[in-house]
Scaffold this active site. Sequence first.
Site, PDB file in Angstrom:
ATOM      1  N   LYS A  40       0.822  -1.074  -0.171  1.00  0.00           N
ATOM      2  CA  LYS A  40      -0.237  -0.156  -0.272  1.00  0.00           C
ATOM      3  C   LYS A  40       0.631   1.514  -0.033  1.00  0.00           C
ATOM      4  O   LYS A  40       0.041   2.227  -0.279  1.00  0.00           O
ATOM      5  CB  LYS A  40      -1.076   0.377   1.188  1.00  0.00           C
ATOM      6  CG  LYS A  40       0.129   0.243   2.188  1.00  0.00           C
ATOM      7  CD  LYS A  40      -1.417   0.341   3.818  1.00  0.00           C
ATOM      8  CE  LYS A  40      -0.585   0.201   5.150  1.00  0.00           C
ATOM      9  NZ  LYS A  40      -1.697   0.362   6.343  1.00  0.00           N
ATOM     10  N   ILE A 190      16.550   2.333  18.637  1.00  0.00           N
ATOM     11  CA  ILE A 190      16.091   3.830  17.596  1.00  0.00           C
ATOM     12  C   ILE A 190      16.449   5.325  18.520  1.00  0.00           C
ATOM     13  O   ILE A 190      17.426   6.103  17.675  1.00  0.00           O
ATOM     14  CB  ILE A 190      15.100   3.588  17.242  1.00  0.00           C
ATOM     15  CG1 ILE A 190      14.558   2.091  16.301  1.00  0.00           C
ATOM     16  CG2 ILE A 190      14.208   5.004  16.336  1.00  0.00           C
ATOM     17  CD1 ILE A 190      13.065   2.363  15.976  1.00  0.00           C
ATOM     18  N   ARG A 300       7.837  -0.665  18.819  1.00  0.00           N
ATOM     19  CA  ARG A 300       7.265  -0.266  17.937  1.00  0.00           C
ATOM     20  C   ARG A 300       5.898  -1.368  17.829  1.00  0.00           C
ATOM     21  O   ARG A 300       6.011  -2.444  19.508  1.00  0.00           O
ATOM     22  CB  ARG A 300       7.672  -0.974  16.486  1.00  0.00           C
ATOM     23  CG  ARG A 300       9.353   0.343  15.964  1.00  0.00           C
ATOM     24  CD  ARG A 300      10.020  -0.333  14.760  1.00  0.00           C
ATOM     25  NE  ARG A 300       9.461  -0.078  13.341  1.00  0.00           N
ATOM     26  CZ  ARG A 300       8.926   0.935  13.055  1.00  0.00           C
ATOM     27  NH1 ARG A 300       8.905   1.767  13.135  1.00  0.00           N
ATOM     28  NH2 ARG A 300       7.663   0.763  11.666  1.00  0.00           N
ATOM     29  N   HIS A 472      46.300 -10.345   8.771  1.00  0.00           N
ATOM     30  CA  HIS A 472      46.501  -9.574   9.866  1.00  0.00           C
ATOM     31  C   HIS A 472      47.210  -7.870   8.906  1.00  0.00           C
ATOM     32  O   HIS A 472      47.614  -8.318   8.119  1.00  0.00           O
ATOM     33  CB  HIS A 472      48.055  -9.471  10.585  1.00  0.00           C
ATOM     34  CG  HIS A 472      48.892  -8.282  11.711  1.00  0.00           C
ATOM     35  ND1 HIS A 472      48.237  -8.117  12.748  1.00  0.00           N
ATOM     36  CD2 HIS A 472      49.782  -8.391  11.286  1.00  0.00           C
ATOM     37  CE1 HIS A 472      48.745  -7.263  13.324  1.00  0.00           C
ATOM     38  NE2 HIS A 472      49.763  -7.565  12.140  1.00  0.00           N
TER      39      HIS A 472
END
Length: 496
Positions: A40, A190, A300, A472
Amino acid sequence: MVVGDVTTGTDVLVIGAGPAGYVAAIRAGQLDQDVTLVEKDAYGGTCLNYGCIPSKALITATDIAHEARHAEEMGIHADPAIDLAGMVGWKDDVVDQLTGGVEKLCKANGVNLLEGTATFTGENTVRVSHSGEGQGSETLEFEHAVVATGSRPIEIPNFEYGDEPVLNSRQALALESVPDSLVVVGAGYIGMELASVFAKLGTDVTVIEMLDSILPGYDDDLKRPVKQRAEDLGIEFEFGYTASEWTERDDGDGIRVVAEPADRAAADGGAAAGETDADTDAEAEPLELDAEKVLVAVGREPVSDTLDLAEAGVETDDRGFIDTDSQARTNVEHIFAVGDVAGEPMLAHKGSAEGQVAAAVIAGEPAAIDHQAMPAVVFTDPEIATVGMTESDAEEAGFDPVTGVFPFRASGRALTTGESDGFVKVVAESDDGYLLGASIVGPEASELVGELGLAVELGATLEDVASTVHAHPTLSESVMEAAENALGRAIHTLNR
């Protein structure tokens, strides 16, 4: 059926084109299924468009500016000018390149793309409403469905995202001017990532957190270097508080954020009601913090309420997550759920893995989700990465763990980058040496964890990792040295 609907059919319907959904669609197409992918908003979902990719782009850009500004000990003297609008424009170009690639890959694998919002009308049907005036809707019949609608930022009372000074993570990543001051609500991954971004841009940042520390769920030894670096950047912390409201300042110069003691807010049924381990005085006074903007990053929640899942008989838990089994099936056998909407951990790569499993199961192939070697990364400064079990996890599971640690301050390559905070830690079973997990805090932790994840997945031992010759000078030598330390034979650090 709505009058005027057109009914079409598909073998596999995937709802949502984020990292879980588009991966499921592409894999199902590769397995010769007729696939329809409904989206959507934008291909790539939150991760590519508004989350993982844009945030990491801005983290990289601000790191470059910060490092240039603080490289005097390397003999570099610079004061780079930051054009945030230009930085955001570059970030948007990266996003466009990736989302365009997703669309092309879907088409190349035979996936039918359909723009619109899907809602279930039965166990084998959905209605897809197309956006735009006069676009109408159509009905799709399917044999199997994969729900991959993702998650969205949680909105807390009195901090609606439609209010101009109140930002969620998506809005913060789209700012084209640097705020002079910012209050960040929430010290999860976040909140901490974006707090560091804006601090490096020159913003005065204050973080409010209801608990007593940053990054809930991570061990203290991993969090300690991150918090210290944040404080070095000038970020201030207010632990044991929850944001309760904001008002415009009387002088018109920004806003004032009010924060209540967390235990009082919980008792009052406030925005962050629930238990807290913050050591907050019950008589503590509310905080008043002045800022130009406030970023709310308290977590969330799943996007499952738009699907009319009850019409298909699909069940959710009390938080809205869809319950699934090890094959990503819901309680309705032919309907699957993957990614954030299927619950924790809400990680893009976890969703992609689940998407591949769902596609394989639908095609009749044996597959199951294995979280044993699922990595988690926090792109703070320095980075944190974990995979498998921690030492305490191993003890709770009945193992007798042995650990090995190698500090980056002993790494020649880390010293040459100017980033030597942190360490690599491995956890193994003491009897047979099988690697159970690992944790890293330090430079390029997000890259280094891949080797350790592979080791856990393959059932490698400490001897396997320690005896693998590493180039290395590299940061990856630290993985080898940590395994050697667990075996009591590290060369470049003292053995414990």
